[in-house]
Design a protein around this motif. Sequence first.
Motif, PDB file in Angstrom:
ATOM      1  N   ARG A  17     -10.088  -4.792  12.357  1.00 10.16           N
ATOM      2  CA  ARG A  17      -9.678  -5.983  11.303  1.00 10.16           C
ATOM      3  C   ARG A  17      -8.972  -6.941  12.303  1.00 10.16           C
ATOM      4  NH1 ARG A  17      -4.751  -2.925   8.134  1.00 10.16           N
ATOM      5  NH2 ARG A  17      -5.741  -1.006   8.919  1.00 10.16           N
ATOM      6  N   THR A 187      -3.986 -13.273   9.447  1.00 10.69           N
ATOM      7  CA  THR A 187      -4.129 -11.566   9.811  1.00 10.69           C
ATOM      8  C   THR A 187      -2.822 -10.904   9.177  1.00 10.69           C
ATOM      9  OG1 THR A 187      -2.657 -11.495  11.620  1.00 10.69           O
ATOM     10  CG2 THR A 187      -5.193 -12.229  12.140  1.00 10.69           C
ATOM     11  N   ASP A 188      -3.079  -9.495   9.252  1.00 11.99           N
ATOM     12  CA  ASP A 188      -2.222  -8.643   8.433  1.00 11.99           C
ATOM     13  C   ASP A 188      -0.697  -8.742   9.514  1.00 11.99           C
ATOM     14  OD1 ASP A 188      -3.907  -7.543   6.834  1.00 11.99           O
ATOM     15  OD2 ASP A 188      -4.353  -5.945   7.998  1.00 11.99           O
ATOM     16  N   ARG A 189      -0.816  -9.055  10.832  1.00 13.90           N
ATOM     17  CA  ARG A 189       0.164  -8.909  11.583  1.00 13.90           C
ATOM     18  C   ARG A 189       1.223 -10.276  11.245  1.00 13.90           C
ATOM     19  NH1 ARG A 189       2.608  -6.965  16.184  1.00 13.90           N
ATOM     20  NH2 ARG A 189       3.667  -8.612  17.736  1.00 13.90           N
ATOM     21  N   ARG A 191       1.086 -11.723   8.348  1.00 13.34           N
ATOM     22  CA  ARG A 191       1.743 -11.561   6.827  1.00 13.34           C
ATOM     23  C   ARG A 191       2.817 -10.568   6.785  1.00 13.34           C
ATOM     24  NH1 ARG A 191      -3.997 -12.544   5.731  1.00 13.34           N
ATOM     25  NH2 ARG A 191      -4.284 -10.182   6.240  1.00 13.34           N
ATOM     26  N   ASN A 192       2.709  -9.524   7.684  1.00 11.67           N
ATOM     27  CA  ASN A 192       4.058  -8.664   7.682  1.00 11.67           C
ATOM     28  C   ASN A 192       5.269  -9.555   8.173  1.00 11.67           C
ATOM     29  OD1 ASN A 192       2.850  -6.685   6.601  1.00 11.67           O
ATOM     30  ND2 ASN A 192       1.856  -5.799   8.602  1.00 11.67           N
TER      31      ASN A 192
END
Length: 258
Positions: A17, A187-189, A191-192
């Motif tokens: 991802r 990216t997920d990072r 968003r966190n």
Amino acid sequence: MDLGIKGRKAIVCASSRGLGKGCALNLADAGVDLTINGRDEKITHATAEELRAKGVEVNVVLGDVSDHETQDALLKACPEPDILVNNNGGPPLKDFRELDREAILQGVTQNMVTPIELMQRVVDGMAERQFGRIINITSLSVYNPILGLDLSSGARAGLTAFLAGIARSVADKNVTINNILPGKFDTDRIRNTIVFAADKKGLEADVEKANQMAMIPAKRFGTIEEFGATAAFLASAHAGYMTGQNILLDGGVYPSAF
């Protein structure tokens, strides 16, 4: 544009991802056979199927790329890589006062030692075959400090300095070593990170996201496809004269004329 690497073989670390996946997607579009890596079995195999649909061979190696067993498995699956994309998760946001020795060593291992270990194992073979492209995903924070990500920034800056001379030592063998320094990508990072920052400020996540985008001259986050396209060019036959460079991809955040 034909990148001239169809049929080449690549190891792309942490590529199930995010930015690593963006690199894998673009290399697959260029006809490169891939060995990908991730920790989540379901997500990693789903990414592998997406890549195979592009007509390339894809090996899957599960596990933490900092573990020697995972590194061994990567090199077993792809013993003679032409391209190595080093990528790994970084330490979470934390005040430096809260870091103990174990945490510091783990962060340095993730973001400095691991890519060096993998390069040690592939660079001489690349030199013998007269083709090699090594791309390290570091961070804009190497140039532009982000408070709370000091450990990640320090380890990645250490990697950058460590490789500066090494890159020049293999350039005559058509082996290049370059770094891509991403700013804020979707990216997920990130968003966190947005949720974390919003909670701290007492804001809704969408408001914090908009605030962060407003600080970027491009007024948006980058996409993994944009990132991967840059990586694919650095891996291409056309990039043999570019080595030892730090390529900023940040939408104009870093304010420098040179």
